[in-house]
Scaffold this active site. Sequence first.
Site, PDB file in Angstrom:
ATOM      1  N   SER B 144     -49.454   9.943 -15.273  1.00  0.00           N
ATOM      2  CA  SER B 144     -49.300   8.642 -15.922  1.00  0.00           C
ATOM      3  C   SER B 144     -49.542   8.695 -17.419  1.00  0.00           C
ATOM      4  CB  SER B 144     -50.269   7.645 -15.287  1.00  0.00           C
ATOM      5  OG  SER B 144     -51.589   8.125 -15.410  1.00  0.00           O
ATOM      6  N   LYS B 183     -53.823   5.877 -26.169  1.00  0.00           N
ATOM      7  CA  LYS B 183     -52.846   5.499 -27.197  1.00  0.00           C
ATOM      8  C   LYS B 183     -53.479   5.574 -28.587  1.00  0.00           C
ATOM      9  CE  LYS B 183     -49.326   3.768 -24.646  1.00  0.00           C
ATOM     10  NZ  LYS B 183     -49.866   4.195 -23.316  1.00  0.00           N
TER      11      LYS B 183
END
Lengths: 225, 225
Positions: B144, B183
């Site tokens: 993922s 991120k």
Amino acid sequence: MQPKLSTRQKRILKFIESFIEEHGYPPTIREIGEAVDIASTSVVNYNLNKLVEYGLLARSPEVSRGLRLVSADQPKEVPLKVADVAHLVQVPLVGKIAASAPVPLPGEDFGYYFDDDDVIDVPQSMLGKHRQGELFALRVTGDSMIDAMVADGDIIVLQRQNVAQNGEMVAVYLTERGETTLKKYYLEGKQVRLQPANPMMDPIYVDADQVNIQGRVLAVLRTLH
Amino acid sequence: MQPKLSTRQKRILKFIESFIEEHGYPPTIREIGEAVDIASTSVVNYNLNKLVEYGLLARSPEVSRGLRLVSADQPKEVPLKVADVAHLVQVPLVGKIAASAPVPLPGEDFGYYFDDDDVIDVPQSMLGKHRQGELFALRVTGDSMIDAMVADGDIIVLQRQNVAQNGEMVAVYLTERGETTLKKYYLEGKQVRLQPANPMMDPIYVDADQVNIQGRVLAVLRTLH
DNA sequence: CTTGACACAGAACATGGGTTCGGTCTATAA
DNA sequence: TTATAGACCGAACCCATGTTCTGTGTCAAG
């Protein structure tokens, strides 16, 4: 199994330790005897065997200076303390790798004479099995290795080798395309299937004689700072 | 003073190194000869003296196994060793990270009492600036995190923190989506732009109050073996 | 007191292992 | 061509060094 050591045995252990520290090799029985003030070699021998019994020493029979200190039980160190220096490997950073250029390989002086500036420290535990002295590292430039899950700026650690087992991640130079890439290697008949690490990407197939293996990838390191 | 070494001399050096590593004491002339395929002890002796000339080896005359590797090229000697040792940090591996679950954070005993089994060694040079004792590591499971260029099995090293500077790579938990992700963080007004490391992927935007920063990513480590 | 385990001393033994020396082969200089 | 130096071989030499054996003195158990 570990009763109190006699004074002599303690002195022997200490002497062996400092002797190795100073000379780089273990002492002889007679050198120990002299240092610990034991007249007879047989007595030194006797006590050495005792220390082996206690698990504090290892001996190689019939071998001169065949002594080795056994890392006594380490009472767990303070957390976040430094680890053993022996677990640190220095790997020469020999250049950069990009899709458009061949892999720069270390020269003849492999393993010796490399600049301190171009060395990275890597814990041995990250490298698994490898042949000492045949390691090198490359810095990745550009985003061409994205399909290998390798980003711009990453460092890859390789072991120099020209062949590979199926499934190993290798750096290959494709002679026909004039292109370097990182892929998982699978020999299938006369062809080689090169499988990207990213499971969403499709493999490529090339003739075996156009695949030039530069080395096996042992680790990929990315630092963000 | 330091010309190119012959193949034999290089092999000798390597053998001595690995022999000491394995046995704890240096090899004899005859053991070297056998390993490097030299028939005569005098030739081994000859080459050993050459290596001494080149400053790569030290010998103790008339002493069995009286060899010592001289740290190849080291203008600064001891300081470097000490520095190396100090540059290794042990980071607790506190759990796994996946998109579907929150980040497992280290408990109260942060920095203390963790199992030796769940510790990874990391050179401090890979971590840059960080606060001692607030490091932890996670193993990535599943694919993922591909948009962050992080693969299944990778290990990420984090520093615990709840805020971030723009541009830093962070592990965040998105409360509304119930999702964890890696991120690059950019605060833009009331919103946060979360930019994947992979430049080909698009960013996502979420309200600032739904972004729960778990820690800053210091390094990503991938081992292939 | 006798016994036996333990630590030790001394010396003889046998091999381990560094050193030396005469000789061969090749390459480069004179 | 000869000469010289570097790299190598094989064998002998001989001290360094691990091993073993006989024997002492001590101490606690029987």
